[in-house]
Design an enzyme around this catalytic site. Structure first.
Site, PDB file in Angstrom:
ATOM      1  N   SER A  12       0.488  -1.155   0.081  1.00 41.17           N
ATOM      2  CA  SER A  12      -0.125  -0.229   0.233  1.00 41.17           C
ATOM      3  C   SER A  12       0.943   1.746  -0.013  1.00 41.17           C
ATOM      4  CB  SER A  12      -0.736  -0.175   0.868  1.00 41.17           C
ATOM      5  OG  SER A  12      -1.093   1.270   1.562  1.00 41.17           O
ATOM      6  N   HIS A  40      -1.011  -1.156  -4.107  1.00 40.85           N
ATOM      7  CA  HIS A  40      -2.495  -0.748  -4.481  1.00 40.85           C
ATOM      8  C   HIS A  40      -2.139   1.019  -3.203  1.00 40.85           C
ATOM      9  CE1 HIS A  40      -5.902  -1.529  -1.648  1.00 40.85           C
ATOM     10  NE2 HIS A  40      -5.743  -0.782  -0.368  1.00 40.85           N
ATOM     11  N   MET A  44      -8.366   8.499  -0.629  1.00 39.22           N
ATOM     12  CA  MET A  44      -9.775   9.019   0.063  1.00 39.22           C
ATOM     13  C   MET A  44     -10.655  10.897   0.441  1.00 39.22           C
ATOM     14  SD  MET A  44      -7.853   7.503   3.532  1.00 39.22           S
ATOM     15  CE  MET A  44      -7.210   5.641   3.686  1.00 39.22           C
ATOM     16  N   MET A  75     -12.177   4.948  -1.327  1.00 42.52           N
ATOM     17  CA  MET A  75     -12.958   5.251  -0.020  1.00 42.52           C
ATOM     18  C   MET A  75     -13.604   6.318  -0.375  1.00 42.52           C
ATOM     19  SD  MET A  75     -10.171   3.076   2.448  1.00 42.52           S
ATOM     20  CE  MET A  75      -8.711   4.087   1.206  1.00 42.52           C
ATOM     21  N   MET A 144     -11.565  -6.151   4.360  1.00 39.22           N
ATOM     22  CA  MET A 144     -11.915  -5.011   5.653  1.00 39.22           C
ATOM     23  C   MET A 144     -11.097  -5.601   7.099  1.00 39.22           C
ATOM     24  SD  MET A 144     -10.293  -1.747   4.000  1.00 39.22           S
ATOM     25  CE  MET A 144      -9.484  -1.263   4.936  1.00 39.22           C
ATOM     26  N   PHE A 150      -7.015   4.782   7.989  1.00 38.91           N
ATOM     27  CA  PHE A 150      -6.092   5.714   8.160  1.00 38.91           C
ATOM     28  C   PHE A 150      -4.810   4.191   8.107  1.00 38.91           C
ATOM     29  CE2 PHE A 150      -8.623   8.644  10.461  1.00 38.91           C
ATOM     30  CZ  PHE A 150      -7.272   9.466  10.319  1.00 38.91           C
ATOM     31  N   GLY A 151      -3.259   4.396   7.708  1.00 35.95           N
ATOM     32  CA  GLY A 151      -3.030   2.912   8.026  1.00 35.95           C
ATOM     33  C   GLY A 151      -2.285   2.571   9.734  1.00 35.95           C
ATOM     34  N   GLY A 152      -1.979   1.744   9.593  1.00 34.53           N
ATOM     35  CA  GLY A 152      -0.898   1.299  10.902  1.00 34.53           C
ATOM     36  C   GLY A 152      -2.038   0.873  12.308  1.00 34.53           C
ATOM     37  N   ASP A 182      -7.092  -6.349   4.023  1.00 33.70           N
ATOM     38  CA  ASP A 182      -6.446  -5.112   4.223  1.00 33.70           C
ATOM     39  C   ASP A 182      -6.423  -4.327   5.633  1.00 33.70           C
ATOM     40  OD1 ASP A 182      -5.632  -2.369   3.192  1.00 33.70           O
ATOM     41  OD2 ASP A 182      -7.476  -1.787   2.293  1.00 33.70           O
ATOM     42  N   GLY A 183      -5.069  -4.155   6.233  1.00 32.56           N
ATOM     43  CA  GLY A 183      -5.132  -3.308   7.011  1.00 32.56           C
ATOM     44  C   GLY A 183      -5.130  -3.917   8.549  1.00 32.56           C
ATOM     45  N   GLY A 184      -3.982  -3.579   8.471  1.00 38.29           N
ATOM     46  CA  GLY A 184      -2.814  -4.511   9.760  1.00 38.29           C
ATOM     47  C   GLY A 184      -2.325  -5.871   9.064  1.00 38.29           C
TER      48      GLY A 184
END
Ligand code: DX5
Ligand code: ZN
Length: 233
Positions: A12, A40, A44, A75, A144, A150-152, A182-184
Protein backbone atom coordinates in the site's frame (compact mmCIF):
# COMPACT_ATOMS: atom_id res chain seq x y z
CA UNK A 1 -2.98 -13.44 -12.73
CA UNK A 2 -3.02 -15.41 -9.52
CA UNK A 3 -5.43 -18.27 -8.86
CA UNK A 4 -6.76 -19.62 -5.58
CA UNK A 5 -3.55 -21.63 -5.12
CA UNK A 6 -1.11 -18.71 -4.96
CA UNK A 7 -0.81 -15.48 -3.00
CA UNK A 8 -0.26 -11.95 -4.23
CA UNK A 9 1.33 -9.16 -2.20
CA UNK A 10 0.17 -5.61 -2.86
CA UNK A 11 2.18 -2.95 -1.00
CA UNK A 12 0.00 0.00 0.00
CA UNK A 13 1.49 3.28 -1.16
CA UNK A 14 -0.16 5.03 1.77
CA UNK A 15 2.85 4.13 3.92
CA UNK A 16 5.44 5.17 1.32
CA UNK A 17 7.43 8.41 1.46
CA UNK A 18 5.55 10.64 -1.00
CA UNK A 19 8.57 12.91 -1.22
CA UNK A 20 10.70 10.05 -2.50
CA UNK A 21 8.18 7.84 -4.20
CA UNK A 22 10.41 6.48 -6.96
CA UNK A 23 13.17 5.75 -4.45
CA UNK A 24 10.69 3.92 -2.20
CA UNK A 25 9.17 1.78 -4.94
CA UNK A 26 12.31 0.81 -6.82
CA UNK A 27 13.87 -1.66 -4.32
CA UNK A 28 10.52 -3.37 -3.73
CA UNK A 29 9.80 -3.63 -7.43
CA UNK A 30 13.24 -4.86 -8.43
CA UNK A 31 13.72 -7.48 -5.69
CA UNK A 32 14.60 -10.92 -6.98
CA UNK A 33 12.79 -13.20 -6.48
CA UNK A 34 9.80 -10.88 -6.84
CA UNK A 35 8.12 -9.74 -3.64
CA UNK A 36 5.39 -7.41 -4.92
CA UNK A 37 2.71 -8.17 -7.53
CA UNK A 38 1.08 -4.74 -7.86
CA UNK A 39 0.65 -1.47 -5.97
CA UNK A 40 -2.43 -0.74 -3.85
CA UNK A 41 -3.46 2.92 -3.95
CA UNK A 42 -5.77 4.21 -1.21
CA UNK A 43 -8.11 6.98 -2.33
CA UNK A 44 -9.80 8.86 0.53
CA UNK A 45 -12.08 11.89 0.19
CA UNK A 46 -12.29 13.20 3.76
CA UNK A 47 -16.03 12.35 3.84
CA UNK A 48 -16.49 8.61 3.40
CA UNK A 49 -13.47 8.26 5.66
CA UNK A 50 -11.92 10.97 7.87
CA UNK A 51 -8.73 11.36 5.85
CA UNK A 52 -7.64 12.77 2.49
CA UNK A 53 -5.00 11.02 0.43
CA UNK A 54 -4.47 10.75 -3.30
CA UNK A 55 -6.20 10.59 -6.65
CA UNK A 56 -5.75 9.78 -10.34
CA UNK A 57 -2.72 12.05 -10.69
CA UNK A 58 -0.89 9.85 -8.22
CA UNK A 59 -1.74 6.79 -10.30
CA UNK A 60 -0.22 8.50 -13.32
CA UNK A 61 2.87 9.47 -11.31
CA UNK A 62 3.37 5.91 -10.08
CA UNK A 63 3.00 4.56 -13.58
CA UNK A 64 5.71 6.91 -14.80
CA UNK A 65 8.23 5.46 -12.35
CA UNK A 66 7.10 1.83 -12.08
CA UNK A 67 6.10 -0.98 -14.42
CA UNK A 68 4.00 -2.76 -11.79
CA UNK A 69 0.21 -2.53 -12.19
CA UNK A 70 -1.83 -0.31 -9.85
CA UNK A 71 -5.20 -1.01 -8.24
CA UNK A 72 -7.32 1.76 -6.75
CA UNK A 73 -9.21 1.30 -3.47
CA UNK A 74 -11.87 4.01 -3.53
CA UNK A 75 -12.92 5.19 -0.07
CA UNK A 76 -15.07 8.00 -1.42
CA UNK A 77 -18.72 8.98 -1.74
CA UNK A 78 -20.11 9.03 -5.28
CA UNK A 79 -17.41 6.68 -6.58
CA UNK A 80 -19.07 6.59 -10.02
CA UNK A 81 -17.89 10.18 -10.61
CA UNK A 82 -14.24 9.11 -10.45
CA UNK A 83 -14.23 5.91 -12.50
CA UNK A 84 -13.30 7.55 -15.83
CA UNK A 85 -10.33 9.42 -14.35
CA UNK A 86 -8.90 6.34 -12.64
CA UNK A 87 -9.40 4.18 -15.71
CA UNK A 88 -7.77 6.85 -17.85
CA UNK A 89 -4.84 7.08 -15.42
CA UNK A 90 -4.21 3.37 -16.01
CA UNK A 91 -5.38 1.32 -13.02
CA UNK A 92 -6.08 -2.33 -13.81
CA UNK A 93 -8.62 -2.82 -11.01
CA UNK A 94 -11.01 -0.61 -9.09
CA UNK A 95 -12.34 -1.55 -5.65
CA UNK A 96 -15.49 0.26 -4.54
CA UNK A 97 -17.05 0.18 -1.10
CA UNK A 98 -20.49 -1.40 -0.89
CA UNK A 99 -21.33 1.27 1.71
CA UNK A 100 -20.54 4.12 -0.66
CA UNK A 101 -23.35 3.58 -3.15
CA UNK A 102 -26.98 2.54 -3.40
CA UNK A 103 -26.35 1.34 -6.98
CA UNK A 104 -23.75 -1.36 -6.39
CA UNK A 105 -24.73 -3.58 -9.32
CA UNK A 106 -24.61 -0.72 -11.79
CA UNK A 107 -21.37 0.60 -10.32
CA UNK A 108 -19.61 -2.74 -10.82
CA UNK A 109 -20.89 -2.89 -14.38
CA UNK A 110 -19.51 0.60 -14.95
CA UNK A 111 -16.09 -0.41 -13.61
CA UNK A 112 -16.03 -3.26 -16.12
CA UNK A 113 -17.22 -1.03 -18.94
CA UNK A 114 -14.15 1.10 -18.26
CA UNK A 115 -12.00 -1.95 -18.96
CA UNK A 116 -10.99 -2.56 -15.35
CA UNK A 117 -11.34 -5.56 -13.09
CA UNK A 118 -13.99 -4.96 -10.42
CA UNK A 119 -13.95 -5.50 -6.70
CA UNK A 120 -16.11 -4.67 -3.71
CA UNK A 121 -14.65 -3.65 -0.36
CA UNK A 122 -16.59 -4.29 2.85
CA UNK A 123 -16.09 -2.40 6.09
CA UNK A 124 -15.71 -4.66 9.15
CA UNK A 125 -19.33 -4.13 10.16
CA UNK A 126 -20.83 -4.79 6.73
CA UNK A 127 -22.13 -8.34 6.27
CA UNK A 128 -21.37 -10.57 3.28
CA UNK A 129 -25.11 -10.63 2.64
CA UNK A 130 -24.89 -7.32 0.72
CA UNK A 131 -23.07 -9.27 -2.02
CA UNK A 132 -25.93 -11.69 -2.63
CA UNK A 133 -26.88 -10.22 -6.03
CA UNK A 134 -23.43 -9.11 -7.23
CA UNK A 135 -21.19 -12.13 -6.63
CA UNK A 136 -20.85 -12.93 -10.35
CA UNK A 137 -19.53 -9.41 -11.00
CA UNK A 138 -16.67 -9.69 -8.50
CA UNK A 139 -13.12 -10.35 -9.60
CA UNK A 140 -12.07 -9.58 -6.06
CA UNK A 141 -13.73 -9.24 -2.66
CA UNK A 142 -11.79 -6.95 -0.33
CA UNK A 143 -12.50 -7.74 3.31
CA UNK A 144 -11.32 -4.81 5.40
CA UNK A 145 -9.48 -6.05 8.46
CA UNK A 146 -9.45 -2.58 10.01
CA UNK A 147 -11.92 0.30 9.85
CA UNK A 148 -10.82 2.16 6.70
CA UNK A 149 -9.22 5.60 6.90
CA UNK A 150 -5.72 5.21 8.24
CA UNK A 151 -2.70 2.98 7.99
CA UNK A 152 -1.01 1.49 11.03
CA UNK A 153 -4.10 0.12 12.77
CA UNK A 154 -4.42 -3.26 14.48
CA UNK A 155 -5.79 -6.25 12.54
CA UNK A 156 -9.30 -7.24 13.70
CA UNK A 157 -9.18 -11.03 14.39
CA UNK A 158 -12.96 -11.35 14.19
CA UNK A 159 -12.63 -10.83 10.42
CA UNK A 160 -11.06 -14.28 10.04
CA UNK A 161 -14.45 -15.91 10.31
CA UNK A 162 -15.81 -13.52 7.67
CA UNK A 163 -12.95 -14.49 5.34
CA UNK A 164 -13.67 -18.19 5.90
CA UNK A 165 -17.39 -17.72 5.21
CA UNK A 166 -16.61 -15.75 2.04
CA UNK A 167 -14.28 -18.52 0.88
CA UNK A 168 -17.01 -21.13 1.38
CA UNK A 169 -19.55 -19.01 -0.47
CA UNK A 170 -17.18 -18.51 -3.42
CA UNK A 171 -16.56 -22.27 -3.58
CA UNK A 172 -20.27 -23.05 -3.25
CA UNK A 173 -21.04 -20.78 -6.20
CA UNK A 174 -18.16 -22.13 -8.27
CA UNK A 175 -16.67 -18.65 -8.72
CA UNK A 176 -13.05 -17.57 -9.17
CA UNK A 177 -13.38 -14.45 -6.98
CA UNK A 178 -10.21 -13.81 -5.00
CA UNK A 179 -10.35 -12.65 -1.39
CA UNK A 180 -8.18 -9.65 -0.56
CA UNK A 181 -7.43 -8.39 2.94
CA UNK A 182 -6.36 -4.88 3.91
CA UNK A 183 -5.43 -3.42 7.28
CA UNK A 184 -2.97 -4.55 9.92
CA UNK A 185 -1.53 -7.21 7.61
CA UNK A 186 1.94 -8.13 8.89
CA UNK A 187 4.00 -11.32 9.31
CA UNK A 188 2.24 -12.10 12.60
CA UNK A 189 -1.31 -11.72 11.20
CA UNK A 190 -1.07 -12.68 7.54
CA UNK A 191 -0.81 -16.43 8.10
CA UNK A 192 -4.19 -16.61 9.79
CA UNK A 193 -5.69 -14.58 6.91
CA UNK A 194 -4.33 -16.89 4.21
CA UNK A 195 -5.28 -19.97 6.24
CA UNK A 196 -8.84 -18.62 6.29
CA UNK A 197 -8.82 -18.08 2.53
CA UNK A 198 -7.28 -14.68 1.70
CA UNK A 199 -5.17 -14.68 -1.47
CA UNK A 200 -4.34 -10.99 -2.01
CA UNK A 201 -2.52 -9.27 0.84
CA UNK A 202 -2.35 -5.51 1.15
CA UNK A 203 0.26 -4.13 3.53
CA UNK A 204 1.51 -0.61 4.11
CA UNK A 205 3.21 -0.30 7.49
CA UNK A 206 4.57 -3.86 7.37
CA UNK A 207 6.40 -3.02 4.12
CA UNK A 208 7.10 0.71 3.64
CA UNK A 209 7.12 1.34 7.37
CA UNK A 210 10.13 -0.97 7.73
CA UNK A 211 13.79 0.03 7.26
CA UNK A 212 14.28 -2.56 4.47
CA UNK A 213 11.01 -2.57 2.57
CA UNK A 214 11.94 -5.28 0.05
CA UNK A 215 13.08 -7.70 2.75
CA UNK A 216 9.95 -6.91 4.76
CA UNK A 217 7.78 -7.72 1.74
CA UNK A 218 9.65 -11.00 1.26
CA UNK A 219 9.09 -11.92 4.93
CA UNK A 220 5.40 -11.10 4.61
CA UNK A 221 5.08 -13.28 1.52
CA UNK A 222 6.79 -16.19 3.27
CA UNK A 223 4.51 -15.90 6.30
CA UNK A 224 1.50 -15.75 3.96
CA UNK A 225 2.57 -18.90 2.13
CA UNK A 226 3.14 -20.73 5.41
CA UNK A 227 -0.39 -19.81 6.47
CA UNK A 228 -1.79 -20.97 3.17
CA UNK A 229 -0.17 -24.34 3.68
CA UNK A 230 -2.04 -24.64 6.96
CA UNK A 231 -5.41 -23.65 5.51
CA UNK A 232 -8.09 -26.20 4.76
CA UNK A 233 -9.18 -26.24 1.12
C1 DX5 B 1 -6.74 1.68 5.26
C2 DX5 B 1 -6.21 1.41 3.88
C3 DX5 B 1 -5.09 0.46 3.86
C4 DX5 B 1 -3.85 0.92 4.59
C5 DX5 B 1 -3.29 -0.30 5.26
O1 DX5 B 1 -7.90 2.42 5.19
O2 DX5 B 1 -7.24 0.90 3.04
O3 DX5 B 1 -4.75 0.06 2.52
O4 DX5 B 1 -2.87 1.47 3.76
O5 DX5 B 1 -2.25 0.11 6.06
P1 DX5 B 1 -1.54 -0.86 7.10
O6 DX5 B 1 -0.96 -1.99 6.28
O7 DX5 B 1 -0.51 0.01 7.72
O8 DX5 B 1 -2.60 -1.35 8.04
ZN1 ZN C 1 -6.63 0.02 1.05
Amino acid sequence: MVNQKGVQVAPSLLAADFGNLAGCLRPVESASPAVADFWHLDVMDGHFVPNITMGPMMVAAVRRVSALPVEAHLMVWEPEKFLPAFAQAGVFRILVHAESTVHLYQLLQQVREHGCQAGVALNPGTPLAVLEEVWPLLDVLLIMTVEPGFGGQAFIPAMLDKIARARREIARRGLQTLIEVDGGIAPDTVGSATAAGARILVAGTAIFGQPQAAQAAAALRQAAERGMGMGRR
